[in-house]
Enzyme design. Structure first.
Site, short mmCIF file in Angstrom:
data_model
loop_
_atom_site.label_atom_id
_atom_site.label_comp_id
_atom_site.label_asym_id
_atom_site.label_seq_id
_atom_site.Cartn_x
_atom_site.Cartn_y
_atom_site.Cartn_z
N ASP A 214 -7.90 7.06 -27.91
CA ASP A 214 -6.82 7.92 -27.46
C ASP A 214 -5.48 7.20 -27.59
OD1 ASP A 214 -6.14 10.45 -25.99
OD2 ASP A 214 -5.35 9.02 -24.53
N GLU A 277 -6.74 8.26 -32.79
CA GLU A 277 -5.85 9.39 -32.54
C GLU A 277 -4.44 8.81 -32.60
OE1 GLU A 277 -3.78 12.42 -29.60
OE2 GLU A 277 -4.27 10.39 -29.05
C1 NOJ Z 1 -4.43 12.70 -26.37
C2 NOJ Z 1 -5.51 13.54 -25.77
O1 NOJ Z 1 -6.19 14.20 -26.79
C3 NOJ Z 1 -4.82 14.48 -24.81
O2 NOJ Z 1 -5.66 15.49 -24.36
C4 NOJ Z 1 -4.25 13.66 -23.69
O3 NOJ Z 1 -3.48 14.51 -22.84
C5 NOJ Z 1 -3.33 12.57 -24.21
N1 NOJ Z 1 -3.85 11.88 -25.35
C6 NOJ Z 1 -3.05 11.55 -23.13
O4 NOJ Z 1 -4.21 10.80 -22.88
#
Ligand code: NOJ
Length: 551
Positions: A214, A277
């Site tokens: 993440d 991500e």
């Molecule tokens: C990306 C995640 O996919 C999302 O759902 C989240 O709110 C943010 N990162 C913060 O962790």
């Protein structure tokens, strides 16, 4: 003569020795948003046992692996992306034993499992943040500006809206690029590094096959935390390097993790992966995350954000493939996830366009992620009442707030969606005539629409015209045809509005226009998102359609 589409029989899984080799390069990975997948205990919230019970559905769908969104102990201020204990399962979702059984069951079915890891921030209930002295080492605290420190330390804005700083009762401020309940960690502290390596080993020991990282572009901030100089900063994410995102320093962390993953894999005779991500401004900067000594995959959000327009799609496909090829990595395609408007709605062309986009994605070289429910053609739910909303972006007042960390401008598009993230998180419809459509026995944490009866798994199973059967057939063909997945592609000239490219033994055509187009039939249609007509060597490609041709 109209060619009938035939449904191929499911292909047997190749032995582990074949498929196990660099499996991530062309894997199809299905994202399970645990809270909304299947509820086994009737509390209206999906859970790990619900996932485990439905794994045969995913095996039969034909995916290679499953990515589970966070199920760790959490106050749920941001759907579990606010983790209080990285080694514990939140009672909402089950127990560690449930996680263990889920992993074993998945492996028995030939499915790999990736779990989320959230290293940019923790929950404010994490023990480190709860201890004021420790917190000042492990998180980003600064004195405020102004005569009595009453102003935030700099002008950074939270991705969810409002300032990225909150003042404590000691008078100093802490940084949170997301909600105030998600304080950013201080990655200058070696203990933070050590802890995340230990967390990874903990889950690897339980049997996971990788991690979705993440905010993989977030952990390192520019020295001195410089001001940006203007507002509406969320709109710049993914378009520029910012002092808080896509700093070069993050790559050293990913290199360490790659060594850890490779070392663990070698010691245990498997290949475990990391997928980033990461919101990077260009395909070239995104490719830095998948250099040979960094992560294995990085979601291609530029493809996700591309408009449904042949020239734009071709440009983003070319740029992405060139950038990842330059570092020897596959491209990782994605059209939907739990942060963006479902592509049935986002692309503005309903189900026809969404089905065409999916067949295009699955024909491209590389790996692909599917988001639960896209195989049912679910639309975004755009009329959720405010009182059921849970997305923190909604309460922080950003309108529209697209992906959690995507540029706001990208979500402000055509289709009546409101831009918040609850509309893509509505629990799945499995069976039955009315809510909760087999999701569980106790309702669902977000209300499901009254008209989803025809979209359930049960209603679509066996109907050759259904989106579910389209996905099953596409994934089965992808598994069976050596020309799909990893490997070369070559563009073929085509009329304006049409994309056409070769994969070995195949041609893929995509008509992005909203009207039929004549096209010389290049072979026999194998699969089409909308039935294609072939007459005396001439094909009619329906508007918003994609066809795979055997040549
Ligand atoms: C990306 C995640 O996919 C999302 O759902 C989240 O709110 C943010 N990162 C913060 O962790």
């Amino acid at each position: 003569m109209t060619q009938e589409l035939t449904s191929p029989s499911p292909a047997p899984r190749a032995p582990e020795t074949d498929r196990g080799s660099r499996w991530w390069r062309d894997a199809v990975i299905y994202q399970v948003y645990v809270r909304s997948f299947a509820d086994s205990d009737g509390d209206g919230i999906g859970d790990l046992r619900g996932v485990r019970e439905r794994l045969p559905y995913l095996r039969d769908l034909g995916v290679d692996a499953v990515w589970l969104t966070p199920f760790y102990e959490s106050p749920q201020a941001d759907g579990g992306y606010d983790v209080a204990d990285y080694r514990a399962v939140d009672p909402l979702f089950g127990t560690l034993q449930d996680a263990d059984i889920l992993l074993r069951t998945a492996h028995d079915l030939g499915l790999r499992v990736i779990v989320d890891i959230v290293p940019n921030h923790t929950s404010d209930r994490h023990p480190w943040f709860q201890d004021p002295e420790l917190a000042r080492q492990r998180y980003v605290f600064r004195p405020g500006k102004g005569p009595s420190g009453e102003l935030p330390p700099n002008d950074w804005e939270s991705v969810f809206g409002g300032p990225a700083w909150t003042r404590t009762d000691r008078g100093d401020w802490y940084l949170h690029l997301f909600a105030p309940e998600q304080p950013d960690l201080n990655w200058d502290d070696p203990e933070v590094h050590a802890e995340f390596e230990a967390i990874m080993r903990f889950w690897l020991d339980l049997g996971v096959d990788g991690f979705r990282i993440d905010v993989a572009h977030g952990m390192i901030k520019a020295p001195g935390l410089p001001d940006i100089g203007h507002g509406r900063q969320a709109q710049l994410i993914g378009t520029q390097v910012l002092p808080f995102f896509d700093q070069d320093g993050v790559h050293a962390i990913h290199r360490t993790w790659r060594r850890l993953l490779d070392g663990y894999g070698e010691a245990h005779g498997k290949q475990v992966i990391g997928v980033a991500e990461a919101w990077a401004p260009t395909p070239e900067r995104l490719a830095l995350y998948v250099r040979p000594d960094e992560l294995h995959q990085a979601f291609n959000f530029q493809f996700l954000n591309a408009p449904w327009q042949a020239g734009a799609l071709r440009a983003v496909i070319d740029a992405s493939i060139a950038a990842t090829a330059s570092v020897g990595a596959p491209t990782t395609w994605v059209l939907s996830n739990h942060d963006v408007v479902r592509h049935t709605t986002r692309l503005g062309g309903g189900l026809d366009r969404a089905r065409a986009a999916t067949l295009l994605m699955l024909a491209l070289p590389g790996s692909a992620y599917l988001y639960q429910g896209e195989e049912l053609g679910l639309p975004e739910v755009t009329d959720l009442p405010d009182e059921v909303r849970q997305d923190p972006a909604f309460f922080r007042g950003r309108r529209p707030a697209p992906a959690a960390d995507a540029p706001a401008a990208d979500a402000a598009d055509t289709s009546g969606q409101d831009g918040f993230r609850d509309g893509c998180r509505v629990p799945l419809p499995w069976s039955g005539e009315r809510p909760p459509y087999g999701f569980g026995s106790g309702g669902s944490w977000l209300p499901q629409p009254a008209d989803w009866r025809a979209l359930t798994v049960a209603a679509q199973t066996g109907d050759p015209a259904s989106t579910l059967e389209l996905y099953r057939t596409a994934l089965s063909l992808r598994r069976r045809l050596p020309g799909l997945g990893d490997g070369p592609m070559t563009w073929v000239s085509a009329p304006d509005g049409v994309l056409a490219f070769h994969r070995p033994g195949l041609l893929c055509t995509v008509n992005t226009l909203d009207r039929d187009l004549a096209f010389p039939a290049p072979g026999t249609p194998l699969l089409a998102s909308t039935p294609v007509t072939v007459n005396d060597g001439s094909a009619v490609l329906p508007g918003d359609s994609c066809t795979w041709w055997a040549i």
